[in-house]
Design a protein around this motif. Sequence first.
Motif, PDB file in Angstrom:
ATOM      1  N   TYR A 238     -17.995   5.435 -14.210  1.00  0.00           N
ATOM      2  CA  TYR A 238     -16.889   6.303 -14.618  1.00  0.00           C
ATOM      3  C   TYR A 238     -15.538   5.665 -14.306  1.00  0.00           C
ATOM      4  N   THR A 239     -14.628   5.789 -15.257  1.00  0.00           N
ATOM      5  CA  THR A 239     -13.256   5.314 -15.099  1.00  0.00           C
ATOM      6  C   THR A 239     -12.346   6.184 -15.972  1.00  0.00           C
ATOM      7  N   PRO A 240     -11.075   6.374 -15.616  1.00  0.00           N
ATOM      8  CA  PRO A 240     -10.399   5.831 -14.435  1.00  0.00           C
ATOM      9  C   PRO A 240     -10.543   6.740 -13.228  1.00  0.00           C
ATOM     10  N   GLY A 241     -10.065   6.224 -12.089  1.00  0.00           N
ATOM     11  CA  GLY A 241      -9.937   7.034 -10.892  1.00  0.00           C
ATOM     12  C   GLY A 241      -8.479   7.097 -10.503  1.00  0.00           C
ATOM     13  N   MET A 242      -8.089   8.126  -9.806  1.00  0.00           N
ATOM     14  CA  MET A 242      -6.707   8.246  -9.336  1.00  0.00           C
ATOM     15  C   MET A 242      -6.514   7.659  -7.944  1.00  0.00           C
ATOM     16  N   HIS A 243      -7.606   7.396  -7.240  1.00  0.00           N
ATOM     17  CA  HIS A 243      -7.487   6.983  -5.843  1.00  0.00           C
ATOM     18  C   HIS A 243      -6.816   5.617  -5.698  1.00  0.00           C
ATOM     19  N   GLU A 244      -7.027   4.720  -6.685  1.00  0.00           N
ATOM     20  CA  GLU A 244      -6.337   3.421  -6.667  1.00  0.00           C
ATOM     21  C   GLU A 244      -5.928   3.046  -8.080  1.00  0.00           C
ATOM     22  N   SER A 245      -5.152   3.899  -8.679  1.00  0.00           N
ATOM     23  CA  SER A 245      -4.710   3.644 -10.043  1.00  0.00           C
ATOM     24  C   SER A 245      -3.667   2.536 -10.121  1.00  0.00           C
ATOM     25  N   ALA A 246      -3.010   2.232  -9.007  1.00  0.00           N
ATOM     26  CA  ALA A 246      -1.944   1.223  -9.025  1.00  0.00           C
ATOM     27  C   ALA A 246      -1.800   0.546  -7.661  1.00  0.00           C
ATOM     28  N   SER A 247      -2.913   0.263  -7.013  1.00  0.00           N
ATOM     29  CA  SER A 247      -2.858  -0.253  -5.638  1.00  0.00           C
ATOM     30  C   SER A 247      -2.346  -1.692  -5.565  1.00  0.00           C
ATOM     31  N   VAL A 248      -1.765  -2.018  -4.425  1.00  0.00           N
ATOM     32  CA  VAL A 248      -1.203  -3.347  -4.160  1.00  0.00           C
ATOM     33  C   VAL A 248      -1.678  -3.810  -2.781  1.00  0.00           C
ATOM     34  N   ALA A 249      -2.209  -5.025  -2.727  1.00  0.00           N
ATOM     35  CA  ALA A 249      -2.736  -5.569  -1.478  1.00  0.00           C
ATOM     36  C   ALA A 249      -1.643  -6.315  -0.706  1.00  0.00           C
ATOM     37  N   GLU A 250      -2.027  -6.905   0.446  1.00  0.00           N
ATOM     38  CA  GLU A 250      -1.032  -7.535   1.316  1.00  0.00           C
ATOM     39  C   GLU A 250      -1.554  -8.826   1.933  1.00  0.00           C
ATOM     40  N   ILE A 251      -0.618  -9.633   2.408  1.00  0.00           N
ATOM     41  CA  ILE A 251      -0.930 -10.717   3.326  1.00  0.00           C
ATOM     42  C   ILE A 251      -0.034 -10.512   4.540  1.00  0.00           C
ATOM     43  N   ALA A 252      -0.630 -10.547   5.727  1.00  0.00           N
ATOM     44  CA  ALA A 252       0.125 -10.318   6.965  1.00  0.00           C
ATOM     45  C   ALA A 252      -0.066 -11.519   7.885  1.00  0.00           C
ATOM     46  N   PHE A 253       1.021 -12.191   8.217  1.00  0.00           N
ATOM     47  CA  PHE A 253       0.983 -13.346   9.100  1.00  0.00           C
ATOM     48  C   PHE A 253       1.330 -12.941  10.533  1.00  0.00           C
ATOM     49  N   ASN A 254       0.741 -13.630  11.482  1.00  0.00           N
ATOM     50  CA  ASN A 254       1.180 -13.497  12.858  1.00  0.00           C
ATOM     51  C   ASN A 254       2.665 -13.866  12.924  1.00  0.00           C
ATOM     52  N   LYS A 255       3.487 -13.031  13.541  1.00  0.00           N
ATOM     53  CA  LYS A 255       4.939 -13.243  13.511  1.00  0.00           C
ATOM     54  C   LYS A 255       5.352 -14.532  14.227  1.00  0.00           C
ATOM     55  N   GLU A 256       4.686 -14.869  15.312  1.00  0.00           N
ATOM     56  CA  GLU A 256       5.026 -16.121  16.002  1.00  0.00           C
ATOM     57  C   GLU A 256       4.728 -17.318  15.112  1.00  0.00           C
ATOM     58  N   VAL A 257       3.612 -17.247  14.408  1.00  0.00           N
ATOM     59  CA  VAL A 257       3.268 -18.320  13.471  1.00  0.00           C
ATOM     60  C   VAL A 257       4.306 -18.386  12.369  1.00  0.00           C
ATOM     61  N   TRP A 258       4.656 -17.217  11.807  1.00  0.00           N
ATOM     62  CA  TRP A 258       5.650 -17.181  10.728  1.00  0.00           C
ATOM     63  C   TRP A 258       6.995 -17.747  11.198  1.00  0.00           C
ATOM     64  N   ASP A 259       7.448 -17.310  12.367  1.00  0.00           N
ATOM     65  CA  ASP A 259       8.740 -17.774  12.869  1.00  0.00           C
ATOM     66  C   ASP A 259       8.753 -19.273  13.150  1.00  0.00           C
ATOM     67  N   SER A 260       7.587 -19.856  13.406  1.00  0.00           N
ATOM     68  CA  SER A 260       7.518 -21.291  13.714  1.00  0.00           C
ATOM     69  C   SER A 260       7.545 -22.174  12.479  1.00  0.00           C
ATOM     70  N   LEU A 261       7.426 -21.582  11.300  1.00  0.00           N
ATOM     71  CA  LEU A 261       7.401 -22.379  10.075  1.00  0.00           C
ATOM     72  C   LEU A 261       8.800 -22.826   9.674  1.00  0.00           C
ATOM     73  N   PRO A 262       8.938 -24.013   9.124  1.00  0.00           N
ATOM     74  CA  PRO A 262      10.229 -24.430   8.576  1.00  0.00           C
ATOM     75  C   PRO A 262      10.657 -23.495   7.450  1.00  0.00           C
ATOM     76  N   ALA A 263      11.955 -23.385   7.236  1.00  0.00           N
ATOM     77  CA  ALA A 263      12.478 -22.464   6.222  1.00  0.00           C
ATOM     78  C   ALA A 263      11.896 -22.756   4.843  1.00  0.00           C
ATOM     79  N   GLN A 264      11.732 -24.049   4.528  1.00  0.00           N
ATOM     80  CA  GLN A 264      11.211 -24.403   3.204  1.00  0.00           C
ATOM     81  C   GLN A 264       9.778 -23.914   3.034  1.00  0.00           C
TER      82      GLN A 264
END
Length: 372
Positions: A238-264
Amino acid sequence: MKISSLTATALAAAVSATLALAVPAHAQQARTLKVQSAVPPSSTAQDALKFFADRVDKLTAGQLKIEALPGGAIVPPFEILDAAHKKVIDGAWGISYWWFGKNKAATLFANTPAGIAGMDPVDFIGWVYEGGGLDLWNEFYQKELKLNLVAFPSMPPSPQALGWFKRPIKDLNDFRGMKCRQTGIVAELYSKMGMAVVNMPGGEILPAAERGTIDCAEWVGGIEDQRLGLHTVWKYHYTPGMHESASVAEIAFNKEVWDSLPAQNKEAIKSAVSETFLRWWASYQRQNADAIAEFAEKHGVKLLTTPPEVNQAFLKTWDEFAAAESAKNPFFKKVYDSQKAYAAKVVPAKRFMFPPYAFQADHYWPAKAAGQ
């Protein structure tokens, strides 16, 4: 003419510095970040993570590499967020509504359920980058949950199907009492609608279906469900469903790792994430079309339209839940109000400007009656 020892030392230092600057980027030592998903290796979401890793590699000329790990490679699938916080892994590739148990506001950053206030994935990305959403997202992780993370939207795994059922459903009463795999807030809402919900990672769904311990399951739809093999057990889709009609996923980095990366490198990651969002989404729609055709033509699956009252009941249940949660959770209210204010501008305008998808689709590809 004699050169003093001081001058010679300065000259040698200058030459060394010049040579160091002349070393090409590809000759410098590369850094590798371990990013784990919560999905099986066969998932298109895992394909998207691999695509993202390839783009980061190319955009940084090999200076930064992403090791794209599937669910369970280092930690169990639903532990990736905490693992990234603790730096067990460098990043988590998932979707925020999985962290609903930590704070119910988590679901808002996945644009679930129902596509918040009518927003599709592009509208939601507009809120993230143009409506203050990204700041709220990171405020949520860093201040509300006290997690050492930096997050970005990664891909839109939507629209998703209502799911697979062992028997047909014709109305909301048929829906009630069925034992079905659901996760996060979706499980809570469907439970309020009378479903007996079971939470489990994607890799456990098919074995549970084969054993008959569940009557139905929601995974994603189309190509994802085909790869998981749900069509080999159940034949009512059965389709469609309303529970994830337009969902968006994520990527989450460790902040210390992120802050240690060069700006580029940070900019390369941001660009790679945006490119992954678009390129994977486009590819995903074509793969879904192929999978849906194969379900019906090769496997005898009945492709059925969700009874409207099921989706209408879901929207009503979500609205009631969101109002109650806003009354007791200040941060939930803060984010939800921000999203509704943004949606109030873009959704009505988009509805006015854009022709209904069905208008042209019906002209060139008239909808078939159920069973045709």
